[in-house]
Scaffold this motif. Sequence first.
Motif, PDB file in Angstrom:
ATOM      1  N   GLU A  32     -37.370  51.108  30.883  1.00  0.00           N
ATOM      2  CA  GLU A  32     -36.654  51.177  29.611  1.00  0.00           C
ATOM      3  C   GLU A  32     -37.582  51.043  28.412  1.00  0.00           C
ATOM      4  N   ASP A  33     -38.792  50.580  28.658  1.00  0.00           N
ATOM      5  CA  ASP A  33     -39.732  50.271  27.582  1.00  0.00           C
ATOM      6  C   ASP A  33     -40.090  51.525  26.791  1.00  0.00           C
ATOM      7  N   GLU A  34     -40.302  51.364  25.469  1.00  0.00           N
ATOM      8  CA  GLU A  34     -40.726  52.513  24.647  1.00  0.00           C
ATOM      9  C   GLU A  34     -42.101  53.023  25.043  1.00  0.00           C
ATOM     10  N   GLY A  62     -41.900  51.845  36.700  1.00  0.00           N
ATOM     11  CA  GLY A  62     -41.766  50.609  35.952  1.00  0.00           C
ATOM     12  C   GLY A  62     -42.038  49.380  36.791  1.00  0.00           C
ATOM     13  N   TYR A  93     -43.116  53.340  28.114  1.00  0.00           N
ATOM     14  CA  TYR A  93     -42.819  54.239  29.235  1.00  0.00           C
ATOM     15  C   TYR A  93     -42.082  55.487  28.729  1.00  0.00           C
ATOM     16  N   HIS A 120     -37.374  48.436  19.883  1.00  0.00           N
ATOM     17  CA  HIS A 120     -37.703  48.129  21.277  1.00  0.00           C
ATOM     18  C   HIS A 120     -36.611  48.688  22.190  1.00  0.00           C
ATOM     19  N   ALA A 156     -36.076  48.491  25.271  1.00  0.00           N
ATOM     20  CA  ALA A 156     -35.583  47.633  26.351  1.00  0.00           C
ATOM     21  C   ALA A 156     -34.576  46.614  25.812  1.00  0.00           C
ATOM     22  N   ARG A 162     -44.177  44.315  33.751  1.00  0.00           N
ATOM     23  CA  ARG A 162     -44.932  44.391  32.494  1.00  0.00           C
ATOM     24  C   ARG A 162     -44.562  45.621  31.670  1.00  0.00           C
ATOM     25  N   VAL A 163     -44.290  46.726  32.322  1.00  0.00           N
ATOM     26  CA  VAL A 163     -43.854  47.948  31.646  1.00  0.00           C
ATOM     27  C   VAL A 163     -42.612  48.454  32.358  1.00  0.00           C
ATOM     28  N   SER A 164     -41.444  48.126  31.820  1.00  0.00           N
ATOM     29  CA  SER A 164     -40.212  48.553  32.471  1.00  0.00           C
ATOM     30  C   SER A 164     -39.933  50.015  32.168  1.00  0.00           C
ATOM     31  N   VAL A 199     -37.098  41.265  23.217  1.00  0.00           N
ATOM     32  CA  VAL A 199     -38.464  40.747  23.200  1.00  0.00           C
ATOM     33  C   VAL A 199     -38.842  40.088  21.888  1.00  0.00           C
TER      34      VAL A 199
END
Length: 291
Positions: free
Chosen positions: A121-123, A114, A125, A45, A47, A117-119, A51
């Motif tokens: 940093e998120d994979e 971002g 994104y 992850h 971010a 819900r979808v930053s 999580v």
Amino acid sequence: MRLVYLLLFVLSSSSTQAQTAPLRQQIDALFASPKPQVLLLGTFHFAGERVDANTTPAYLRVDIRSPSRQAQLGEVIKRIARFNPTKIAIEASPNAKQYIDSVYAAYRAGKFRGDKRVSEEDELYQLGFRLADRLGHRELFPIDAPPFRIRFSPVDSLTMFTKYEHQADSSFAFWDQQYTTYAKLQDSLKYHASVVDYLRFLNTDDTQSRSIGRWLVTTKRGTNREPIGADGFISRYYNRNLRIYSNIQRLITSPSDRILVLYGNTHLYILKHLIKASPEFELADTMDYLN
């Protein structure tokens, strides 16, 4: 005499092979039709591993947006793009499909940076959106699933499950400590390795098999008559991944489909087992694209 027996054995073996070879070819031919290819890429992850239950300490969290990590991630994207997927499956609920479609469209238009819900940093994104955009895809396909919610029968009551909650077994404590140490070592490796090197580590057979080892220790909870540990593993872990696999099945529209699955690495051992065993798919070798 021994030489004669050896010669008879060799001749007998040769004769058997000659007789069985056509049958083996017929068997192989039954499963030799063109099949969609599936490439499974286990990820961490991006971010900051905030999580899941195994949360990475702040001082070891990877800053995926740093210039060095962005360059490393760009190399990963370049390598995985060689698979040339027709569809990209992601770790998100199918209920979120409309939302993901909308923010991905905004991303392609340069209007999304971002949200909650979808930053950025998120994979999803950093890897999913960037790879899909590079390949000209108009959508991504969420395939996540919750585990089955057990409806207890009279003999499998909630009381029966809870009475073994504190069952004594020294191996539980021992292996829990071993896997806690293992998680810390993984965090350090992730922090010091390049993104592509860490993904290589995650996608090895050994790493993926260890990912379920912690839970397999718990399957002996209960008794021969009340095997609650095994039942819990099946209903929560195996069941969820089987549901995810069924969502991959429903993505197929052509034998020429090439499905890239981007998923948290702890799911990959079961998913790989299911894809490899299925007569409907051909499993691509992830290391062919990471190396």
